[in-house]
Design a protein around this motif. Structure first.
Motif, PDB file in Angstrom:
ATOM      1  N   ARG A 100       0.829  -1.212   0.000  1.00 55.29           N
ATOM      2  CA  ARG A 100       0.000   0.000   0.000  1.00 55.29           C
ATOM      3  C   ARG A 100       0.864   1.262   0.000  1.00 55.29           C
ATOM      4  N   ALA A 101       2.043   1.193   0.617  1.00 55.05           N
ATOM      5  CA  ALA A 101       2.923   2.361   0.661  1.00 55.05           C
ATOM      6  C   ALA A 101       3.554   2.654  -0.690  1.00 55.05           C
ATOM      7  N   ALA A 102       3.798   1.616  -1.484  1.00 55.43           N
ATOM      8  CA  ALA A 102       4.436   1.798  -2.798  1.00 55.43           C
ATOM      9  C   ALA A 102       3.851   0.797  -3.782  1.00 55.43           C
ATOM     10  N   PRO A 103       2.578   0.981  -4.176  1.00 51.30           N
ATOM     11  CA  PRO A 103       1.949   0.024  -5.094  1.00 51.30           C
ATOM     12  C   PRO A 103       2.585   0.082  -6.474  1.00 51.30           C
ATOM     13  N   PRO A 104       2.585  -1.042  -7.190  1.00 55.43           N
ATOM     14  CA  PRO A 104       3.111  -1.017  -8.560  1.00 55.43           C
ATOM     15  C   PRO A 104       2.227  -0.161  -9.462  1.00 55.43           C
ATOM     16  N   ASP A 105       2.787   0.298 -10.566  1.00 56.93           N
ATOM     17  CA  ASP A 105       2.019   1.125 -11.480  1.00 56.93           C
ATOM     18  C   ASP A 105       0.922   0.293 -12.151  1.00 56.93           C
ATOM     19  N   GLY A 106      -0.058   0.985 -12.699  1.00 54.03           N
ATOM     20  CA  GLY A 106      -1.114   0.309 -13.443  1.00 54.03           C
ATOM     21  C   GLY A 106      -2.237  -0.243 -12.594  1.00 54.03           C
ATOM     22  N   MET A 107      -2.347   0.200 -11.338  1.00 53.05           N
ATOM     23  CA  MET A 107      -3.424  -0.296 -10.479  1.00 53.05           C
ATOM     24  C   MET A 107      -4.783   0.194 -10.974  1.00 53.05           C
ATOM     25  N   VAL A 108      -5.799  -0.658 -10.812  1.00 51.10           N
ATOM     26  CA  VAL A 108      -7.167  -0.295 -11.174  1.00 51.10           C
ATOM     27  C   VAL A 108      -8.073  -0.560  -9.963  1.00 51.10           C
ATOM     28  N   ASP A 109      -9.324  -0.134 -10.073  1.00 53.93           N
ATOM     29  CA  ASP A 109     -10.275  -0.296  -8.969  1.00 53.93           C
ATOM     30  C   ASP A 109     -10.865  -1.706  -8.989  1.00 53.93           C
ATOM     31  N   CYS A 110     -10.029  -2.683  -8.720  1.00 49.35           N
ATOM     32  CA  CYS A 110     -10.427  -4.094  -8.771  1.00 49.35           C
ATOM     33  C   CYS A 110     -11.110  -4.506  -7.476  1.00 49.35           C
ATOM     34  N   PHE A 111     -12.166  -5.317  -7.583  1.00 49.61           N
ATOM     35  CA  PHE A 111     -12.842  -5.835  -6.402  1.00 49.61           C
ATOM     36  C   PHE A 111     -11.879  -6.630  -5.523  1.00 49.61           C
TER      37      PHE A 111
END
Length: 241
Positions: A100-111
């Motif tokens: 959560r502090a450094a999420p990888p790029d390309g995150m989406v609003d996934c369930f």
């Protein structure tokens, strides 16, 4: 199931925008297959907010279709690979916090793994790298709104807990690109999963070639009791030319 039935995946149960969350869809199909261990193969993206049809197959499985298009199939399978022991709740919590502090790029609003989901609106499978093992893991506690009428996590959401950790394993353990999709998920549910109790979802790499890679995934209680076990094939998007 002796005839076809129509289902509609609600919009909030999405993985990528407008695409149904693969782990949930796999669980829905698996519940209608005549086997303890089921393999679900995805052929095309399953839409949300649109009716699609489930129909039984001759081998005790089920298929999901949209008109004439085959979206996914479920069939009896051999048990998935054995799981390594789960990381401790403390290690899984630290891994999730690091993610959560450094999420990888390309995150989406996934369930399954969306960062803005709450315990009542998503699974929050924020799987980070475990400090002392070749694993990714997340400690999480599903909220009351996710429970079925019996107070347990519904089987389709247990399947969901075996999905996103595979993406995280590819990203964090093997340097895979954003945008990979679940091509196949095999799973076996081992025990009921209570809502409101701490859980650990984790995954590890099994191998890969080209754009494809295989992972093992598992769900355990905070005390280390295995609840479900899975094996998945993921496919990266084609490189941009």
């Amino acid at each position: 199931m002796t005839d076809f039935e129509t289902i509609t995946v609600p919009g909030h149960l999405s993985g990528y925008p407008g695409v149904a969350f693969g782990g949930y869809v796999a669980g829905v199909l698996a519940a209608r297959a005549d086997a303890k261990t089921v393999r679900v193969d995805f052929r095309r993206p399953v839409p949300t907010e649109a009716p699609v049809r489930l129909a039984p197959t001759a081998d005790g499985g089920v298929e999901l279709v949209d008109g004439e298009l085959l979206l996914a199939t479920a069939s009896p399978a051999e048990p998935p690979v054995d799981a390594p022991g789960p990381p401790s709740w403390e290690l899984a919590s630290a891994a999730a916090e690091a993610y959560r502090a450094a999420p990888p790029d390309g995150m989406v609003d996934c369930f399954g793994c969306g960062l803005h989901r709450t315990p009542d609106t998503g699974l929050r499978l924020h799987c980070g790298r475990v400090s002392d093992a070749p694993l990714v893991a997340a400690a999480w506690t599903p909220g009351p709104a996710l429970a079925g009428g019996d107070g347990l996590l519904p089987p389709e959401l247990v399947w969901g807990a075996l999905d996103c950790p595979g993406n995280a394993a590819g990203r964090l353990l093997d340097g895979r690109r954003a945008g990979a999709v679940t091509a196949a998920l095999t799973a076996r549910l081992l025990r009921p999963v209570p809502v409101g109790a701490g859980l650990v979802s984790y995954a590890w790499l099994l191998g890969g070639e080209g754009r494809k890679y295989r992972v093992g995934t598992a769900l355990a209680t905070a005390d280390g009791d295995l609840c479900a076990l899975g094996e998945a094939l993921w496919v990266e998007p084609r490189a941009q030319s």
